[in-house]
Design an enzyme around this catalytic site. Structure first.
Site, short mmCIF file in Angstrom:
data_model
loop_
_atom_site.label_atom_id
_atom_site.label_comp_id
_atom_site.label_asym_id
_atom_site.label_seq_id
_atom_site.Cartn_x
_atom_site.Cartn_y
_atom_site.Cartn_z
N ARG A 1 -15.50 26.31 16.30
CA ARG A 1 -16.40 27.05 15.41
C ARG A 1 -16.87 26.23 14.22
O ARG A 1 -17.75 26.66 13.47
CB ARG A 1 -15.72 28.34 14.95
CG ARG A 1 -15.81 29.44 16.02
CD ARG A 1 -14.80 30.52 15.78
NE ARG A 1 -15.00 31.19 14.52
CZ ARG A 1 -14.07 31.95 13.93
NH1 ARG A 1 -12.90 32.12 14.50
NH2 ARG A 1 -14.33 32.55 12.79
N ASN B 1 -19.79 -6.69 -25.89
CA ASN B 1 -20.86 -5.67 -25.90
C ASN B 1 -21.85 -5.97 -24.77
O ASN B 1 -22.37 -7.08 -24.66
CB ASN B 1 -21.58 -5.72 -27.25
CG ASN B 1 -22.59 -4.59 -27.37
OD1 ASN B 1 -22.28 -3.51 -27.84
ND2 ASN B 1 -23.82 -4.83 -26.91
#
Ligand code: UD1
Ligand code: MG
Length: 468
Positions: free
Chosen positions: A35, A380
């Site tokens: 199913r 950074n």
């Protein structure tokens, strides 16, 4: 009635001297689950990023069971492989024909023949059972029951086996197809999980025949056989939520909802803030430290750890990643496997990180792809930085030192190394090593043409005048 029923200890399967009761768990996983309409066998579908059957194995493992036997269908190497991953010590047995649940349990005969006190039988498609529930069943056996069954009050009992009680005791289980109208009115249903005293398990299972509406060997018949043999049988009640099985995609989604609810509650109870818990989706193995804050609409795939005090901002997707203490990521961040965001680091919106380690305090605030990289502490990363890690054949590493400054819109063509404290100019394409403390400029030189704009504007104005 055979003699062994009267003297269960004669079979040798008595509690060990230490008082520990030995337990074998048999997990039935031979169903295909037609199913589901899927190429994948039903029990390999996932809830909370883990195969359905593995949730059952986890719960059994947590219940301190001594051995696990899993019954699979023929040619199901994929199921066997998942079982070995989830429960490496489990034995796998093949049920060559699907002749019913009792027949399936008997496929694990070698495991059943070993001495044990308790035999627990669980279904591989019922993943929400809690470890304590197995303990409750075992406690019933310790108190003298030969068979203990887990029942629940079903909202809609259609399809389930009904528990037939006599004077409050479990007398039999009647499968829906075999039940009379009166029996079908009973709402107390068999949850499918049962425990049988090891001393009786094999002989009870062997008594089961297939004389019923489905022509199957029903496991549930062991209750009536035990009663006929003068043994005690008992039913314990659990919540329907715990016993719901998965047969189709709607039930798969329903089980996902239950497990997510549990995982959210566990997170909240461990000192994590979820601003809108119902919008956060966890994996079975998500690890969150104290004081972590998870904003709305965050999805955790498998293998994520977020350490103490870190913040995951809204609309982020994390898998196979570590966010270290005090860091913050998102909103709209994507952390893929191997992403390691260092202590106190900041990763902002629209940043994708894969197999990259960011040191403590790294900042990557906006719109970047950082893949196959090592980035030193304090560096950074400017907006729009891309590590160009793939040349169409292989992946290559980008190494950036500590306290470096990568200018916005830099393309770092790997393999490449950028030194400590080095800079790259905005818009640079960096293809060669940048030494410590250097500035790399990898872009065209700027040329200014004095008065050019004014001249062009004047030209267009005079053309317009001539046309009019
Ligand atoms: C079973 C119970 C029913 C109970 C319900 C709870 C029986 C006879 N009935 O019914 O009382 O209310 O579960 O959900 O036990 N399996 C095999 N081999 C087989 C048959 C089944 O491995 O030959 C496995 C399936 O994969 C599944 C489990 O056993 O995991 C249960 O089988 P299923 O056919 O779903 O039983 P139900 O009809 O749901
Ligand atoms: Mg079923």
């Amino acid at each position: 009635m055979s003699a062994q029923y009267d003297s269960p200890s004669s079979g040798g399967a008595s509690p060990s001297v230490s008082g520990h009761r030995r337990a074998l768990a048999v997990v039935l996983a031979a169903g295909e689950g037609t199913r589901m309409l899927s190429r994948l066998p039903k029990i390999l579908h996932k809830i909370a990023s883990r195969a359905i059957v593995s949730h059952v194995l986890d719960a059994i493992g947590a219940a301190e069971v001594d051995s696990i036997a899993v019954v699979v269908g023929p040619d199901r190497q994929d199921v066997a492989a998942e079982v070995h991953r989830a429960a490496p010590g489990a034995s796998v047995h093949v049920q060559s024909e699907r002749l019913g649940t009792a027949h399936a349990v008997l496929a694990a005969r070698p495991a059943l023949e070993a001495e044990t006190d308790d035999v627990i039988i669980a279904f591989g498609d019922t993943p929400l059972v809690q470890p304590q529930t197995f303990d409750r069943l075992r406690a019933a056996l310790a108190e003298g029951a030969a068979v203990a069954v887990l029942g629940f009050e079903a909202n809609d009992p259609t399809g389930y086996g009904r528990l037939l009680l006599e004077d409050g005791e479990l007398a039999a289980i009647r499968e829906h197809k075999d039940a009379t109208e009166d029996e079908r009115a009973i709402r107390l249903c068999n949850g499918g999980i049962m425990a049988i005293a090891g001393a009786h398990a094999l002989s009870l299972l062997e008594r089961v025949d297939n004389d019923n509406a489905k022509g199957e060997y029903y496991l549930t018949d062991v209750v009536a056989h035990a009663r006929a043999a003068g043994l005690r049988t008992t039913a314990l009640i659990a919540g329907e939520e715990e016993l719901q099985g998965i047969n189709d995609r709607a039930q798969l989604a329903a089980a996902e909802a239950v497990i997510q609810k549990r995982l959210r509650l566990a997170a909240l109870r461990s000192g994590v803030t979820l601003i809108a818990p119902e919008t956060v989706f966890f994996s079975f193995d998500t690890v969150l430290g104290r004081d972590v804050v998870v904003e709305p609409h965050v999805v955790f795939g498998p293998g994520v750890t977020v350490e103490e005090g870190a913040v995951v901002h809204a609309f982020s997707h994390l898998a196979g990643a570590v966010v270290r203490a005090g860091a913050d990521v998102g909103p709209f961040v994507r952390l893929r496997p191997g992403a390691d965001v260092g202590t106190g680091a900041h990763v902002g919106n629209f940043v994708e990180i894969k197999n990259a380690k960011l040191g403590a305090g790294v900042k990557a605030g906006h719109l970047s792809y950082l893949g196959d990289a090592e980035i030193g502490a304090g560096t950074n990363i400017g907006a729009g930085t891309i590590t160009c890690n793939y040349d169409g054949f292989a992946k290559h590493l980008t190494r950036i030192g500590e306290d470096a400054f990568i200018g916005s819109n830099s393309s770092l063509v790997a393999p490449v190394t950028i030194g400590d404290r080095a800079y790259t100019g905005s818009g640079s394409v960096v293809t060669r090593e940048v030494p410590d403390d250097a500035l790399a400029l990898g872009r065209a030189q700027q040329v200014n043409k004095e008065g050019w704009a004014a001249r062009v504007r004047a030209l267009h104005a005079s053309r317009a005048k001539n046309r009019s």
